[in-house]
Design an enzyme around this catalytic site. Structure first.
Site, PDB file in Angstrom:
ATOM      1  N   LYS A 133       0.833  -1.214   0.000  1.00  0.00           N
ATOM      2  CA  LYS A 133       0.000   0.000   0.000  1.00  0.00           C
ATOM      3  C   LYS A 133       0.858   1.251   0.000  1.00  0.00           C
ATOM      4  CE  LYS A 133      -4.134  -1.703   2.315  1.00  0.00           C
ATOM      5  NZ  LYS A 133      -4.846  -1.692   3.595  1.00  0.00           N
TER       6      LYS A 133
ATOM      7  N   LYS B  30      -6.283 -11.252  -6.810  1.00  0.00           N
ATOM      8  CA  LYS B  30      -7.539 -11.472  -6.106  1.00  0.00           C
ATOM      9  C   LYS B  30      -8.541 -10.375  -6.485  1.00  0.00           C
ATOM     10  CE  LYS B  30      -9.214 -11.864  -1.372  1.00  0.00           C
ATOM     11  NZ  LYS B  30      -8.910 -11.786   0.054  1.00  0.00           N
TER      12      LYS B  30
ATOM     13  N   LYS C  97     -11.986  -4.615  -4.262  1.00  0.00           N
ATOM     14  CA  LYS C  97     -12.912  -3.478  -4.315  1.00  0.00           C
ATOM     15  C   LYS C  97     -12.248  -2.257  -4.915  1.00  0.00           C
ATOM     16  CE  LYS C  97     -14.214  -3.340   0.184  1.00  0.00           C
ATOM     17  NZ  LYS C  97     -13.792  -4.529   0.895  1.00  0.00           N
TER      18      LYS C  97
END
Ligand code: TRP
Length: 329
Positions: free
Chosen positions: A112, A193, A196
């Site tokens: 991140k 994966k 969202k």
């Protein structure tokens, strides 16, 4: 006494079939075996900037989707993390016993941080807040995907360190998770994966997508250069489509083979699309019912917070006593 289960989802985007098949469906199935708490982790969501009005709408939407997906609010507790101040309070106390080297090693932090222009401290602290979520309720079982197992390990390490510094305080949450949920990959990129936050228009099927949108996304899914399903050598895109079909339908491996071996990809996609449309239809109908009453979701979240606040507050009080912080005499 039943063991307590705790899990959470960030209200940071549209919930998709990966969230449903990997988490919500599983939670709904196991909820009665435990004292269950399911949390909308909005404090985690704001570790990266969220448009305020949109975030608030997503929190409500996520709560309604929990219920639409089968979480029974008469049995299980649904909470918004920020409505219970003890989450942030305990996170601070745990921060103070967490060596920052441990946090710097988190693979999700590294990923991140690399993706952000400005790396907020919240991204670094993220796993400590997650540890607080779990330890606040002395949860024994935490069903999460494989990508969260390093955070769970950290939760145990932090609990252990606190216990050794200040005396037995926290119950160790089980590391291994009854993660029977399917791991669904991106439809446009079956090597990652389903997420969202992914940007591609054909990445995910969202739980509230209308049928035509669902069909379009699935028909455009990435496959490979072979013409038809060949079980001995499935490419990742085709394997993912089969996985989605199997997870929604509950078909056995034998049934999957009998139905799909040798089927052309176009026909496979049509069948997967119709299965997904049919399975999401009742969930979408329940969602519409739930949200037709504007006060209903707010009431569920209020009740949830009232139900678990005494547990959360008593953990914080115990931690304060252990640490020698000020508690009313
Ligand atoms: N980090 C989790 C995720 O992104 C969400 C989460 C926050 C969570 N707190 C939690 C999951 C506590 C389980 C328990 O999936």
């Amino acid at each position: 006494m039943k063991k307590r289960v705790f899990s959470g989802v960030q209200p940071s985007g549209d919930l998709h079939i990966g969230n449903y098949l990997g988490a919500l469906k599983n939670w709904a199935r196991i909820q009665y075996d435990y004292e269950s708490i399911f949390c909308i982790v909005d404090l985690h969501a704001v570790t990266v900037f969220q448009e305020p009005a949109q975030l608030l709408a997503k929190i409500r939407e996520t709560a309604a989707l929990f219920i639409a997906a089968g979480i029974d609010p008469r049995h299980s507790t649904i909470i918004a993390q920020s409505s219970i101040p003890a989450h942030a309070e305990l996170a601070w106390m745990l921060t103070c016993v967490t060596p920052f080297g441990w946090l710097g090693r988190m693979t999700q932090f590294k990923a991140k941080a690399a993706a952000q222009e400005t790396v907020g401290d919240g991204i670094f602290q993220y796993p400590v807040l997650m540890a607080a979520d779990i330890l606040l309720y002395q949860a024994a079982v935490v069903p999460v995907g494989e990508d969260q197992s390093q955070h769970l390990e950290l939760t145990r390490d932090v609990a252990q360190r606190f216990n050794s510094l200040y005396g037995e305080t926290f119950v160790m949450p089980e590391t291994s998770l009854p993660s029977v949920g399917a791991r669904i990959m991106g439809l446009d990129d079956p090597d990652v994966k389903m997420s969202k936050s992914a940007k591609g228009a054909n990445h995910a099927v969202n739980l509230l997508d209308p049928p035509d949108r669902i069909r379009k996304t699935i028909m455009r899914a990435t496959t490979d250069s072979n013409p038809a399903v060949n079980f001995p050598a499935l490419g990742p895109g085709v394997a993912n489509l089969l996985n989605i079909y199997q997870a929604f339908s509950g078909a056995s491996d034998e049934e999957m083979h009998a139905r799909f071996e040798g089927m052309r990809y176009g026909d496979l996609k049509k069948q997967v699309a119709e299965m997904v449309v049919a399975q999401l239809e009742p969930l979408q109908r329940r969602y519409a019912e739930i949200t037709s009453d504007p006060g209903y979701v707010a009431g569920i979240l209020r009740e949830g917070a009232e139900r678990v606040s005494p547990i959360a507050n008593s953990t914080v009080e115990l931690v304060k006593r252990r640490m020698g912080l000020y508690v009313e005499p």
